[in-house]
Each structure stands twice: as C-alpha cells, then as structure tokens.
Design a protein around this motif. Structure first.
Motif, PDB file in Angstrom:
ATOM      1  N   GLY A 209      10.711   0.975  -0.279  1.00 17.61           N
ATOM      2  CA  GLY A 209       9.601   1.295  -1.162  1.00 17.61           C
ATOM      3  C   GLY A 209       9.502   0.319  -2.305  1.00 17.61           C
ATOM      4  O   GLY A 209       9.828  -0.860  -2.163  1.00 17.61           O
TER       5      GLY A 209
ATOM      6  N   TYR B  19       6.245   4.041  -4.933  1.00 25.93           N
ATOM      7  CA  TYR B  19       6.981   5.106  -4.263  1.00 25.93           C
ATOM      8  C   TYR B  19       8.362   4.625  -3.811  1.00 25.93           C
ATOM      9  O   TYR B  19       8.665   3.439  -3.794  1.00 25.93           O
TER      10      TYR B  19
ATOM     11  N   ARG C 125      16.357   8.050   3.814  1.00 31.21           N
ATOM     12  CA  ARG C 125      16.844   9.018   4.792  1.00 31.21           C
ATOM     13  C   ARG C 125      18.247   8.608   5.220  1.00 31.21           C
ATOM     14  O   ARG C 125      18.608   7.438   5.186  1.00 31.21           O
TER      15      ARG C 125
ATOM     16  N   TYR D 202      11.381   5.858  -0.695  1.00 24.25           N
ATOM     17  CA  TYR D 202      11.734   6.782   0.382  1.00 24.25           C
ATOM     18  C   TYR D 202      13.164   6.496   0.834  1.00 24.25           C
ATOM     19  O   TYR D 202      13.665   5.378   0.688  1.00 24.25           O
TER      20      TYR D 202
ATOM     21  N   MET E  68      14.315  13.520   5.202  1.00 25.95           N
ATOM     22  CA  MET E  68      13.751  12.341   4.551  1.00 25.95           C
ATOM     23  C   MET E  68      13.300  12.728   3.153  1.00 25.95           C
ATOM     24  O   MET E  68      12.751  13.797   2.941  1.00 25.95           O
TER      25      MET E  68
ATOM     26  N   TRP F 283      10.838  11.475   0.102  1.00 28.37           N
ATOM     27  CA  TRP F 283       9.715  10.603  -0.218  1.00 28.37           C
ATOM     28  C   TRP F 283       9.292  10.905  -1.640  1.00 28.37           C
ATOM     29  O   TRP F 283       8.674  11.919  -1.898  1.00 28.37           O
ATOM     30  N   GLU F 284       9.648  10.032  -2.569  1.00 25.64           N
ATOM     31  CA  GLU F 284       9.249  10.189  -3.959  1.00 25.64           C
ATOM     32  C   GLU F 284       7.861   9.586  -4.096  1.00 25.64           C
ATOM     33  O   GLU F 284       7.661   8.408  -3.795  1.00 25.64           O
ATOM     34  N   THR F 285       6.905  10.363  -4.524  1.00 33.91           N
ATOM     35  CA  THR F 285       5.514   9.919  -4.496  1.00 33.91           C
ATOM     36  C   THR F 285       5.064   9.211  -5.773  1.00 33.91           C
ATOM     37  O   THR F 285       3.881   8.965  -5.947  1.00 33.91           O
TER      38      THR F 285
END
Length: 88
Positions: free
Chosen positions: A25, A10, A14, A12, A2, A4-6
């Motif tokens: 997101g 954001y 997968r 995400y 996965m 997850w760009e914070t």
C-alpha cells in the motif's frame, strides 16, 4: 485474515502460511516516474514502520525478505482502454 486500512494512502496486510506477512500500500499519485532502488527501499521502510504502528509488538522482530515497487497508470479521463491509447 486480511487487514485493509482505508486511510489515504491505504495499507493492507495478511498473514501467510510459514508465519510471514504480506504487506503493501501507501500508494501515491505523481505526475512523473521516479526511478531507482533508493525510492523502493524508502517505501519499504515506510511500510514496515506502518505495520509496527499497528502492531507494536513486532518492533525489532520483522524485516523484509522480498520487496518491489510497481506503477499504476490512469489516463486523464479515467475511462478504460483496450489497445493503443491515442490522445484526442
């Protein structure tokens, strides 16, 4: 795996069996409810563009088979609620 760009907002993503990608997101805060398919379609295009920014080799090779929009709500004090909310 996965991703997850914070950043804010954001993003995400997968990969799934069958060579598909689930991506979401770009949530945003708003004080009002936006309705309509055009809002959802616009966000769909933004999310696909963000994925292509991360993986340029996907450009012109991906499309959305399914898409949806959802709302998340918070009350002004940020505390959890159980049952009916009654503002004081």
């Amino acid at each position: 795996m996965m991703i997850w760009e914070t950043a804010r907002p954001y993003l995400y993503a997968r990969k799934t069996p069958g060579n598909r990608i689930i991506i979401g997101g770009l949530d945003e805060s708003t004080g009002y409810l936006r309705k309509g398919i055009q809002f959802i379609l616009n966000n769909r295009e933004k999310i696909i563009k963000q994925l292509v920014n991360l993986f340029p080799e996907l450009e012109n090779r991906i499309w959305a088979d399914y898409y949806w929009g959802a709302l998340f709500f918070e009350i002004h004090d940020g505390l959890p609620t159980a049952g009916m909310y009654r503002p004081s």
